[in-house]
Design a protein around this motif. Sequence first.
Motif, PDB file in Angstrom:
ATOM      1  N   ARG A 227       0.811  -1.227   0.000  1.00 39.10           N
ATOM      2  CA  ARG A 227       0.000   0.000   0.000  1.00 39.10           C
ATOM      3  C   ARG A 227       0.841   1.272   0.000  1.00 39.10           C
ATOM      4  O   ARG A 227       0.307   2.367  -0.094  1.00 39.10           O
ATOM      5  CB  ARG A 227      -0.972  -0.028   1.184  1.00 39.10           C
ATOM      6  CG  ARG A 227      -2.019  -1.122   1.010  1.00 39.10           C
ATOM      7  CD  ARG A 227      -2.987  -1.243   2.151  1.00 39.10           C
ATOM      8  NE  ARG A 227      -3.942  -2.326   1.884  1.00 39.10           N
ATOM      9  CZ  ARG A 227      -4.855  -2.736   2.752  1.00 39.10           C
ATOM     10  NH1 ARG A 227      -4.939  -2.172   3.944  1.00 39.10           N
ATOM     11  NH2 ARG A 227      -5.681  -3.724   2.433  1.00 39.10           N
ATOM     12  N   TYR A 228       2.164   1.102   0.126  1.00 42.98           N
ATOM     13  CA  TYR A 228       3.057   2.255  -0.028  1.00 42.98           C
ATOM     14  C   TYR A 228       3.457   2.466  -1.484  1.00 42.98           C
ATOM     15  O   TYR A 228       4.095   3.463  -1.802  1.00 42.98           O
ATOM     16  CB  TYR A 228       4.314   2.071   0.826  1.00 42.98           C
ATOM     17  CG  TYR A 228       4.098   2.339   2.292  1.00 42.98           C
ATOM     18  CD1 TYR A 228       4.099   3.642   2.790  1.00 42.98           C
ATOM     19  CD2 TYR A 228       3.866   1.290   3.187  1.00 42.98           C
ATOM     20  CE1 TYR A 228       3.890   3.898   4.131  1.00 42.98           C
ATOM     21  CE2 TYR A 228       3.659   1.532   4.537  1.00 42.98           C
ATOM     22  CZ  TYR A 228       3.671   2.832   4.997  1.00 42.98           C
ATOM     23  OH  TYR A 228       3.459   3.091   6.326  1.00 42.98           O
ATOM     24  N   LEU A 229       3.095   1.512  -2.338  1.00 38.29           N
ATOM     25  CA  LEU A 229       3.383   1.682  -3.760  1.00 38.29           C
ATOM     26  C   LEU A 229       2.256   2.516  -4.365  1.00 38.29           C
ATOM     27  O   LEU A 229       1.211   2.000  -4.757  1.00 38.29           O
ATOM     28  CB  LEU A 229       3.483   0.316  -4.452  1.00 38.29           C
ATOM     29  CG  LEU A 229       3.829   0.336  -5.950  1.00 38.29           C
ATOM     30  CD1 LEU A 229       5.098   1.125  -6.215  1.00 38.29           C
ATOM     31  CD2 LEU A 229       3.946  -1.077  -6.478  1.00 38.29           C
ATOM     32  N   ARG A 268      -2.884   5.285  -9.172  1.00 39.77           N
ATOM     33  CA  ARG A 268      -2.743   4.803 -10.548  1.00 39.77           C
ATOM     34  C   ARG A 268      -1.442   4.025 -10.757  1.00 39.77           C
ATOM     35  O   ARG A 268      -1.059   3.773 -11.897  1.00 39.77           O
ATOM     36  CB  ARG A 268      -2.787   5.993 -11.516  1.00 39.77           C
ATOM     37  CG  ARG A 268      -4.121   6.729 -11.548  1.00 39.77           C
ATOM     38  CD  ARG A 268      -5.235   5.820 -12.030  1.00 39.77           C
ATOM     39  NE  ARG A 268      -4.962   5.249 -13.331  1.00 39.77           N
ATOM     40  CZ  ARG A 268      -5.194   5.872 -14.481  1.00 39.77           C
ATOM     41  NH1 ARG A 268      -5.687   7.084 -14.492  1.00 39.77           N
ATOM     42  NH2 ARG A 268      -4.928   5.270 -15.641  1.00 39.77           N
ATOM     43  N   ALA A 269      -0.794   3.653  -9.670  1.00 40.23           N
ATOM     44  CA  ALA A 269       0.448   2.882  -9.803  1.00 40.23           C
ATOM     45  C   ALA A 269       0.160   1.538 -10.446  1.00 40.23           C
ATOM     46  O   ALA A 269      -0.807   0.847 -10.093  1.00 40.23           O
ATOM     47  CB  ALA A 269       1.092   2.676  -8.430  1.00 40.23           C
ATOM     48  N   GLU A 270       1.013   1.158 -11.408  1.00 44.84           N
ATOM     49  CA  GLU A 270       0.866  -0.115 -12.091  1.00 44.84           C
ATOM     50  C   GLU A 270       2.087  -0.984 -11.802  1.00 44.84           C
ATOM     51  O   GLU A 270       3.219  -0.507 -11.838  1.00 44.84           O
ATOM     52  CB  GLU A 270       0.716   0.108 -13.600  1.00 44.84           C
ATOM     53  CG  GLU A 270      -0.527   0.917 -13.963  1.00 44.84           C
ATOM     54  CD  GLU A 270      -0.675   1.102 -15.458  1.00 44.84           C
ATOM     55  OE1 GLU A 270       0.162   0.546 -16.210  1.00 44.84           O
ATOM     56  OE2 GLU A 270      -1.613   1.793 -15.892  1.00 44.84           O
ATOM     57  N   LEU A 301      -3.636  -1.391  -5.765  1.00 45.65           N
ATOM     58  CA  LEU A 301      -2.880  -0.795  -6.864  1.00 45.65           C
ATOM     59  C   LEU A 301      -3.819  -0.446  -7.997  1.00 45.65           C
ATOM     60  O   LEU A 301      -4.916  -0.992  -8.132  1.00 45.65           O
ATOM     61  CB  LEU A 301      -1.812  -1.778  -7.354  1.00 45.65           C
ATOM     62  CG  LEU A 301      -0.808  -2.248  -6.311  1.00 45.65           C
ATOM     63  CD1 LEU A 301       0.055  -3.368  -6.860  1.00 45.65           C
ATOM     64  CD2 LEU A 301       0.063  -1.088  -5.842  1.00 45.65           C
ATOM     65  N   GLY A 302      -3.363   0.478  -8.845  1.00 43.44           N
ATOM     66  CA  GLY A 302      -4.180   0.843  -9.978  1.00 43.44           C
ATOM     67  C   GLY A 302      -4.327  -0.305 -10.963  1.00 43.44           C
ATOM     68  O   GLY A 302      -5.405  -0.545 -11.519  1.00 43.44           O
ATOM     69  N   LYS A 303      -3.252  -1.063 -11.149  1.00 43.63           N
ATOM     70  CA  LYS A 303      -3.260  -2.184 -12.084  1.00 43.63           C
ATOM     71  C   LYS A 303      -2.103  -3.094 -11.745  1.00 43.63           C
ATOM     72  O   LYS A 303      -1.036  -2.630 -11.363  1.00 43.63           O
ATOM     73  CB  LYS A 303      -3.127  -1.666 -13.527  1.00 43.63           C
ATOM     74  CG  LYS A 303      -3.156  -2.745 -14.596  1.00 43.63           C
ATOM     75  CD  LYS A 303      -3.010  -2.114 -15.980  1.00 43.63           C
ATOM     76  CE  LYS A 303      -2.980  -3.169 -17.074  1.00 43.63           C
ATOM     77  NZ  LYS A 303      -2.795  -2.560 -18.416  1.00 43.63           N
ATOM     78  N   SER A 416       9.658   1.082  -1.809  1.00 40.37           N
ATOM     79  CA  SER A 416       9.977   2.507  -1.695  1.00 40.37           C
ATOM     80  C   SER A 416      10.714   2.997  -2.937  1.00 40.37           C
ATOM     81  O   SER A 416      10.427   4.078  -3.468  1.00 40.37           O
ATOM     82  CB  SER A 416      10.824   2.746  -0.443  1.00 40.37           C
ATOM     83  OG  SER A 416      11.225   4.097  -0.343  1.00 40.37           O
ATOM     84  N   LEU A 417      11.653   2.205  -3.421  1.00 43.24           N
ATOM     85  CA  LEU A 417      12.396   2.564  -4.622  1.00 43.24           C
ATOM     86  C   LEU A 417      11.468   2.659  -5.829  1.00 43.24           C
ATOM     87  O   LEU A 417      11.528   3.617  -6.600  1.00 43.24           O
ATOM     88  CB  LEU A 417      13.486   1.528  -4.882  1.00 43.24           C
ATOM     89  CG  LEU A 417      14.282   1.705  -6.179  1.00 43.24           C
ATOM     90  CD1 LEU A 417      15.196   2.919  -6.074  1.00 43.24           C
ATOM     91  CD2 LEU A 417      15.100   0.450  -6.480  1.00 43.24           C
ATOM     92  N   LEU A 418      10.575   1.683  -5.979  1.00 48.15           N
ATOM     93  CA  LEU A 418       9.637   1.692  -7.098  1.00 48.15           C
ATOM     94  C   LEU A 418       8.700   2.884  -7.028  1.00 48.15           C
ATOM     95  O   LEU A 418       8.388   3.514  -8.043  1.00 48.15           O
ATOM     96  CB  LEU A 418       8.827   0.389  -7.111  1.00 48.15           C
ATOM     97  CG  LEU A 418       9.595  -0.907  -7.372  1.00 48.15           C
ATOM     98  CD1 LEU A 418       8.666  -2.103  -7.299  1.00 48.15           C
ATOM     99  CD2 LEU A 418      10.298  -0.857  -8.727  1.00 48.15           C
TER     100      LEU A 418
END
Length: 428
Positions: A227-229, A268-270, A301-303, A416-418
């Motif tokens: 959920r941090y992505l 909207r993170a994929e 996540l968005g997708k 975190s990096l992503l």
Amino acid sequence: MNNLPLLNLFIRLREEAGLPLGIDDYLSLIRALQLGFGISNLNALAQLCRSLWIRSEAEERIFNAYFEQMIDTIKFKPKDSFLLRQLLQRVISQEKPLYEDNVLVQDHLKILSSRERNILSMLNGLDDGRKKTPSEVGKRLNLSYQQIIEIETEAMQKLNRLNLLLATENQKLAVMRSALRVVDDVQLNKLVQDSFTGGDEEVPYGQLSKSIEYFPVTRRQMIQTWRYLRRPVRQGTSAELDIEATINQIGLQGMFLEPVLVPYRINRAELLLLVDRDGSMVPFHELSRRLAQTASQEGRLGKINIYYFRNCPSDFIYRDPYLLEAETLKNVFSNLQSERSTVLIFSDGGAARGNYNRDRIQLTKQFLDELRRYTHSIAWLNPMPRFRWGGTSANQIERMIPMFEFNRRGLQSAVSLLSKRSKTTKVI
């Protein structure tokens, strides 16, 4: 093994229903019970559990079902015939209180009508010491066999409800007493750990495997980390108040006419999750399954797209873990959105067998070079501990891409990096 309150319910929720619960969650419940929360009635107990363990509507529905199942198990059983007879005696005679602490008021003694008391008394031999058949009772009361059966069934249902109320009060006291027996955190932790591991008793493997979390990252920790992505984008109908813009508008217009509204932020993170299968990755199949499951079902996540490969992605990767449904890399990469797509690779990179394979290193380099044409938001999770990477292909691959050991800190660092790179990625 210690008889700790609600331990079976907790284990079933965690192991059967898959709720992301850890021992700390159970300890929190015990401490709350010690402080007097949730012990007034079953509704209060259920609400306490929800407040400590439940984090979504879906989880609440699961909890409610399991909690109701726990309550439904409190019924009369054939082996409880003595207790049933004792309860019948008290209800029918109306001489003694049903509960020592007077929790049940006198009205509960009138739960049965006079006809129901009379019929149950005869059927169970409480009138003259001899049990009678429904036909005998029917002849005495001028009722049919079927009527006697129906009256007996309805009366027994009433007694079952009364028994449930009695059991509820007894359970409440048992929960309170068992919680209060725990005097300090040291003893509390020892009790819980003993309950989960069986203490000094030998625990069958099947039981042990259902009550202990072996993975380096628990299911709950995976969900929390996913959920941090995030890549929040405002989209949809304007419904959220923009305070700063509203104040600026008041300053320009000299008065407040209407608020400035903006769309809500949505994630909207994929994520493209690439999972190494078979060969040296066989021991990590269950781990990769949970990683994929938590990301797709609970990651918000968005997708998300999940593909599988063996050793190194080449021209084809697969949509299923059995490596049957192939799809070209070119087709998969063409669907990546450079500004919000992220790629996470789950593979040992050859570290599991301790091999150094030049061909694997070269193929991995070609794959990563091609992938970077579409996104630079890439990370690698390695299920093998870092000290095992030395002298293997993984050690060389680590120089090409950020690689993290698969533990809680490693997963958090990778995500975190992503998340950071997805906000700044540009296509070359």
